[in-house]
Scaffold this active site. Structure first.
Site, PDB file in Angstrom:
ATOM      1  N   ASP A  70      18.079   6.927 -42.792  1.00  0.00           N
ATOM      2  CA  ASP A  70      18.827   7.304 -41.527  1.00  0.00           C
ATOM      3  C   ASP A  70      19.500   6.030 -41.124  1.00  0.00           C
ATOM      4  O   ASP A  70      18.841   4.899 -40.402  1.00  0.00           O
ATOM      5  CB  ASP A  70      17.794   7.653 -40.656  1.00  0.00           C
ATOM      6  N   TYR A 173      35.435  11.397 -32.878  1.00  0.00           N
ATOM      7  CA  TYR A 173      35.526  11.198 -34.413  1.00  0.00           C
ATOM      8  C   TYR A 173      36.862  10.173 -34.451  1.00  0.00           C
ATOM      9  O   TYR A 173      36.514   9.001 -35.253  1.00  0.00           O
ATOM     10  CB  TYR A 173      35.535  12.360 -34.952  1.00  0.00           C
ATOM     11  N   LYS A 177      36.720   6.566 -36.334  1.00  0.00           N
ATOM     12  CA  LYS A 177      37.129   5.958 -37.808  1.00  0.00           C
ATOM     13  C   LYS A 177      38.201   4.975 -37.524  1.00  0.00           C
ATOM     14  O   LYS A 177      38.574   4.218 -38.407  1.00  0.00           O
ATOM     15  CB  LYS A 177      37.906   7.290 -38.371  1.00  0.00           C
TER      16      LYS A 177
END
Length: 257
Positions: A70, A173, A177
């Site tokens: 994880d 998101y 990135k």
């Protein structure tokens, strides 16, 4: 030394499904041999994926092993590192693939909780995994660090595009990135001096459950995204080291920052 002992050791995060799984599958099909380690948060799911890969490629020259990881858990990362040392005592290639799109699986959103969860996984998790495994990559004769990024993380492309239907809902998101792209630049400079080659990969929108029905309906075969990662691993994108590679819709090259 057996062929498996001399074969490159590859660790792929988030590889029980999607692009990570397809990357492992393509490596298993390669004429070259690898020691492939696929990771997932659920060891049971990882082991099932590894068994499926092996049964689908009975003549593979490679080994496939599953371990639990994880990337948002420091104890889990430490345990995974010890497991890799136990299995092979080295690592040659690290593929940072694990990522999420929002706080709710299959939904792209950008509430405050999403920013926290997405950055915790995509940025901090990726950085923590890399920090843990980079000493072994630096000790490798051909260390490679591959980070799955996205064109939505390109500030140049975002500034040039008209607002789309998901321009705000995908902000968490996309921002994560963009941060990952900065890490790629920094890592390429810092670790390149130590002999580790660093790439980003833009796999494009793939038909996974990443964004629920949207990505499943509009995405391409995740094996096509995985193929770019394999091209990097097998030396076909060496000219693009330090950049974010892509290959889709008949066009190949690197993404602008």
């Amino acid at each position: 030394m057996s062929s498996s002992e001399s074969s490159p050791v590859v660790l792929i995060t988030g590889a029980n499904t999607g692009i990570g799984y397809q990357t492992a599958g393509l490596l298993a099909q390669s004429t070259k041999s690898y020691n492939i380690i696929i990771t997932s948060r659920s060891l049971t799911k990882g082991q099932a994926a590894a068994a499926k890969l092996l049964s689908s490629n009975p003549s593979s020259k490679s080994t496939v092993t599953a371990i639990e990881l994880d990337i948002t858990s420091a104890p889990s990362i430490s345990a995974a590192l010890l497991k890799v040392i136990e299995l092979h005592n080295r690592l040659d290639i690290l593929v940072n693939n694990a990522a999420i799109g929002s706080d709710v699986k299959g939904v792209i959103s950008s509430g405050i909780d999403d920013f926290k969860s997405v950055f915790d996984t995509n940025v901090i998790g990726t950085a923590t995994v890399t920090d843990a495994f980079i000493p072994m990559l630096c000790n490798s004769k051909d260390g490679k660090l591959v980070v799955v990024s996205s064109s939505v993380g390109s500030i140049t492309m975002a500034a040039a595009q008209s607002p789309g239907p998901h321009s705000l809902t995908a902000s968490a998101y996309a921002s994560s990135k963009a941060a990952v792209n900065m890490l790629i630049v920094k890592w390429s400079k810092a670790y390149g001096e130590k002999g580790v080659k660093v790439w980003g990969v833009d796999p494009g929108l793939c038909a996974t459950d990443f964004a629920g029905e949207y990505s499943m309906a509009r995405g391409r075969d995740p094996a096509e995204g995985g193929a770019i990662v394999v091209d990097v691993i097998e030396g076909r994108r060496d000219a693009d080291v330090g950049r974010v590679c892509f290959d889709q819709y008949g066009e190949a090259g690197v993404r602008p920052w």
